[in-house]
Design an enzyme around this catalytic site. Structure first.
Site, PDB file in Angstrom:
ATOM      1  N   THR A   1      13.805  28.559   9.351  1.00 12.97           N
ATOM      2  CA  THR A   1      14.080  27.568  10.395  1.00 12.97           C
ATOM      3  C   THR A   1      15.306  26.741  10.011  1.00 12.97           C
ATOM      4  O   THR A   1      15.581  26.530   8.825  1.00 12.97           O
ATOM      5  CB  THR A   1      12.882  26.621  10.618  1.00 12.97           C
ATOM      6  OG1 THR A   1      12.711  25.791   9.460  1.00 12.97           O
ATOM      7  CG2 THR A   1      11.596  27.386  10.879  1.00 12.97           C
ATOM      8  N   GLY A   2      16.053  26.300  11.010  1.00 10.38           N
ATOM      9  CA  GLY A   2      17.235  25.483  10.741  1.00 10.38           C
ATOM     10  C   GLY A   2      18.281  26.244   9.931  1.00 10.38           C
ATOM     11  O   GLY A   2      18.887  25.710   9.008  1.00 10.38           O
ATOM     12  N   ALA A   3      18.495  27.503  10.286  1.00  9.60           N
ATOM     13  CA  ALA A   3      19.445  28.330   9.532  1.00  9.60           C
ATOM     14  C   ALA A   3      20.855  28.240  10.106  1.00  9.60           C
ATOM     15  O   ALA A   3      21.724  29.023   9.751  1.00  9.60           O
ATOM     16  CB  ALA A   3      18.965  29.780   9.514  1.00  9.60           C
TER      17      ALA A   3
ATOM     18  N   SER B   1      22.895  25.708   9.688  1.00 11.22           N
ATOM     19  CA  SER B   1      23.812  24.948   8.824  1.00 11.22           C
ATOM     20  C   SER B   1      23.182  24.724   7.461  1.00 11.22           C
ATOM     21  O   SER B   1      22.026  25.098   7.226  1.00 11.22           O
ATOM     22  CB  SER B   1      24.162  23.593   9.465  1.00 11.22           C
ATOM     23  OG  SER B   1      23.050  22.724   9.426  1.00 11.22           O
TER      24      SER B   1
ATOM     25  N   TYR C   1      11.571   9.904   7.071  1.00 13.41           N
ATOM     26  CA  TYR C   1      12.015  11.187   6.487  1.00 13.41           C
ATOM     27  C   TYR C   1      11.276  11.465   5.179  1.00 13.41           C
ATOM     28  O   TYR C   1      10.753  12.562   4.973  1.00 13.41           O
ATOM     29  CB  TYR C   1      13.534  11.144   6.243  1.00 13.41           C
ATOM     30  CG  TYR C   1      14.037  12.315   5.425  1.00 13.41           C
ATOM     31  CD1 TYR C   1      14.266  13.555   6.009  1.00 13.41           C
ATOM     32  CD2 TYR C   1      14.285  12.184   4.053  1.00 13.41           C
ATOM     33  CE1 TYR C   1      14.718  14.630   5.259  1.00 13.41           C
ATOM     34  CE2 TYR C   1      14.742  13.253   3.290  1.00 13.41           C
ATOM     35  CZ  TYR C   1      14.960  14.479   3.895  1.00 13.41           C
ATOM     36  OH  TYR C   1      15.402  15.547   3.151  1.00 13.41           O
TER      37      TYR C   1
HETATM   38  P1  NDP Z   1      21.297  20.232   7.651  1.00  4.41           P
HETATM   39  O1  NDP Z   1      21.304  19.044   8.545  1.00  4.41           O
HETATM   40  O2  NDP Z   1      22.580  20.886   7.312  1.00  4.41           O
HETATM   41  O3  NDP Z   1      20.323  21.334   8.225  1.00  4.41           O
HETATM   42  C1  NDP Z   1      19.187  21.006   8.952  1.00  4.41           C
HETATM   43  C2  NDP Z   1      18.894  22.105   9.924  1.00  4.41           C
HETATM   44  O4  NDP Z   1      17.724  21.740  10.674  1.00  4.41           O
HETATM   45  C3  NDP Z   1      20.012  22.349  10.932  1.00  4.41           C
HETATM   46  O5  NDP Z   1      20.165  23.736  11.073  1.00  4.41           O
HETATM   47  C4  NDP Z   1      19.476  21.730  12.197  1.00  4.41           C
HETATM   48  O6  NDP Z   1      19.927  22.355  13.380  1.00  4.41           O
HETATM   49  C5  NDP Z   1      17.991  22.009  12.016  1.00  4.41           C
HETATM   50  N1  NDP Z   1      17.173  21.205  12.917  1.00  4.41           N
HETATM   51  C6  NDP Z   1      17.155  19.865  13.062  1.00  4.41           C
HETATM   52  N2  NDP Z   1      16.308  19.520  14.048  1.00  4.41           N
HETATM   53  C7  NDP Z   1      15.780  20.664  14.538  1.00  4.41           C
HETATM   54  C8  NDP Z   1      14.870  20.963  15.574  1.00  4.41           C
HETATM   55  N3  NDP Z   1      14.344  20.006  16.349  1.00  4.41           N
HETATM   56  N4  NDP Z   1      14.544  22.257  15.796  1.00  4.41           N
HETATM   57  C9  NDP Z   1      15.099  23.236  15.060  1.00  4.41           C
HETATM   58  N5  NDP Z   1      15.975  23.015  14.076  1.00  4.41           N
HETATM   59  C10 NDP Z   1      16.326  21.736  13.815  1.00  4.41           C
HETATM   60  O7  NDP Z   1      20.564  19.705   6.332  1.00  4.41           O
HETATM   61  P2  NDP Z   1      20.154  20.442   4.947  1.00  4.41           P
HETATM   62  O8  NDP Z   1      20.631  21.829   4.912  1.00  4.41           O
HETATM   63  O9  NDP Z   1      20.545  19.519   3.867  1.00  4.41           O
HETATM   64  O10 NDP Z   1      18.576  20.392   5.042  1.00  4.41           O
HETATM   65  C11 NDP Z   1      17.772  21.539   4.920  1.00  4.41           C
HETATM   66  C12 NDP Z   1      16.489  21.199   4.186  1.00  4.41           C
HETATM   67  O11 NDP Z   1      16.794  20.793   2.855  1.00  4.41           O
HETATM   68  C13 NDP Z   1      15.699  20.048   4.794  1.00  4.41           C
HETATM   69  O12 NDP Z   1      14.319  20.385   4.770  1.00  4.41           O
HETATM   70  C14 NDP Z   1      15.959  18.884   3.863  1.00  4.41           C
HETATM   71  O13 NDP Z   1      14.897  17.967   3.861  1.00  4.41           O
HETATM   72  C15 NDP Z   1      16.056  19.626   2.551  1.00  4.41           C
HETATM   73  N6  NDP Z   1      16.710  18.931   1.479  1.00  4.41           N
HETATM   74  C16 NDP Z   1      18.054  18.598   1.544  1.00  4.41           C
HETATM   75  C17 NDP Z   1      18.643  17.942   0.500  1.00  4.41           C
HETATM   76  C18 NDP Z   1      20.071  17.566   0.540  1.00  4.41           C
HETATM   77  O14 NDP Z   1      20.514  16.944  -0.414  1.00  4.41           O
HETATM   78  N7  NDP Z   1      20.824  17.897   1.561  1.00  4.41           N
HETATM   79  C19 NDP Z   1      17.884  17.616  -0.709  1.00  4.41           C
HETATM   80  C20 NDP Z   1      16.516  18.019  -0.680  1.00  4.41           C
HETATM   81  C21 NDP Z   1      15.970  18.656   0.374  1.00  4.41           C
HETATM   82  P3  NDP Z   1      21.373  22.041  14.050  1.00  4.41           P
HETATM   83  O15 NDP Z   1      22.354  22.866  13.265  1.00  4.41           O
HETATM   84  O16 NDP Z   1      21.196  22.494  15.443  1.00  4.41           O
HETATM   85  O17 NDP Z   1      21.619  20.569  13.903  1.00  4.41           O
END
Ligand code: NDP
Length: 315
Positions: free
Chosen positions: A8-10, A12, A190
């Site tokens: 999911t959320g692939a 970005s 969050y």
């Molecule tokens: P991004 O914001 O780059 O990625 C988040 C993704 O979630 C995006 O693809 C976004 O879609 C998608 N998303 C958000 N809302 C929805 C929704 N309603 N339905 C479907 N998809 C959704 O952040 P990260 O890559 O950093 O985050 C990925 C994971 O890593 C998360 O679980 C975060 O908690 C975790 N994490 C991140 C850390 C960090 O330092 N960045 C550290 C620890 C954990 P869209 O592209 O359309 O916006």
């Protein structure tokens, strides 16, 4: 045969980097569950992923109907489901007012926890019917929900309390929008949602590991300070956060490296243990990390499970 991983959320950040890392091995097909179909297709193309290595399927975790439709669409692909990665998340640290999912839940917990809770519960049956040798359900956790770490002690700290806000529906109508019943705080919401993710993974392990043989895991991939997760933060924060993580806390990890780490949890033959929260040391070696007291509280995990299944219509 190739393995099939749902992520999911692939579109970005970590999800995209993981999809790319898996696709590049030639051993995986990735089902990218994304809310913006065009963005996801473009991102996969721009990342150089072979067009036969992925399928984009629409998924908006902010709507339970969309989650159910996603499960149907995945089944229609007639591909096995061997691994599921719950990765998508929203983070709204500067929001003054709460926003809500289609079902009326506060957005951070609604998307990060409740949407994934329904998805994971539904796809467990598909994992069970796959004949893949190592089936896994992975939920991305975070250090920020872990109050046994330095990062987890930056206020506002995660705290689910007695879950009264969640039990009330988290809608701000008859109940609070925060799980613990407190005032809205986007950063805390969050962190709370990430504690839910880690508790959910352990409850899955307790309920289903023996019966199904599925590996349930969570992880903290490191601080990926450059992803879109911080898009809603103030500009000064976005400017200073990556160098701060690189040079001061040394917790910084690139999207590519973080993607490789999550890809290991998906596919590495040595990471098959269930019920584990994985982390990586300075030399990028994986180890089994400890969760905070709250994130490993079995009674709370059970209560969270029971309330969540009511909210998403499973009980
Ligand atoms: P991004 O914001 O780059 O990625 C988040 C993704 O979630 C995006 O693809 C976004 O879609 C998608 N998303 C958000 N809302 C929805 C929704 N309603 N339905 C479907 N998809 C959704 O952040 P990260 O890559 O950093 O985050 C990925 C994971 O890593 C998360 O679980 C975060 O908690 C975790 N994490 C991140 C850390 C960090 O330092 N960045 C550290 C620890 C954990 P869209 O592209 O359309 O916006």
């Amino acid at each position: 045969r190739k393995g099939t991983a749902v992520i999911t959320g692939a579109s970005s950040g970590l999800g995209l980097a993981t999809a790319k890392a898996l696709a590049e091995t030639g051993k995986w097909h990735v089902i990218m569950g994304c809310r913006d179909f065009l963005k996801a297709s473009r991102a996969a193309k721009a990342a150089g992923m072979d067009k036969d290595s992925y399928t984009v399927v629409h998924l908006d975790l902010a709507s339970l109907d969309s989650v159910r439709q996603f499960v149907k669409s995945v089944r229609q692909l007639e591909m096995p489901v061997d691994v599921v990665v719950c990765n998508a998340a929203v983070y709204q640290p500067t929001a003054k007012e709460p926003s809500f999912t289609a079902d009326g839940f506060e957005m951070s917990v609604g998307v990060n926890h409740l949407g994934h809770f329904l998805l994971a519960r539904e796809l467990l049956a598909d994992l069970q019917s796959s004949d893949y040798p190592s089936k896994r359900l992975i939920i991305v956790g975070s250090i920020t929900g872990n109050t046994n770490t330095l990062a987890g002690n930056v206020p506002p700290k995660a705290n689910l309390g007695d879950l009264r806000g969640l039990a009330g529906g988290l809608n701000g109508v008859g109940s609070s929008v925060m799980i613990d019943g407190g005032e809205f705080d986007g950063a805390k919401a969050y962190k709370d949602s990430k504690v839910c993710n880690m508790l959910t993974m352990q409850e899955f392990h307790r309920r289903y590991h023996e019966e199904t043989g599925v590996t349930f895991a969570s992880l903290y991939p490191g601080c990926i300070a450059t992803t879109g997760l911080f898009r809603e933060h103030i500009p000064l924060f976005r400017l200073l956060f990556p160098p701060f993580q690189k040079y001061i806390t040394k917790g910084y990890v690139s999207e590519e490296e973080a993607g490789k780490r999550l890809a290991q949890v998906v596919s590495d033959p040595s990471l098959t243990k269930s019920g584990v929260y994985w982390s990586w040391n300075k030399n990028s070696a994986s180890f089994e990390n400890q969760l905070s007291e709250e994130a490993s509280d079995a009674d709370k995990a059970k209560k969270l499970w029971e309330i969540s299944e009511k909210l998403v219509g499973l009980a």
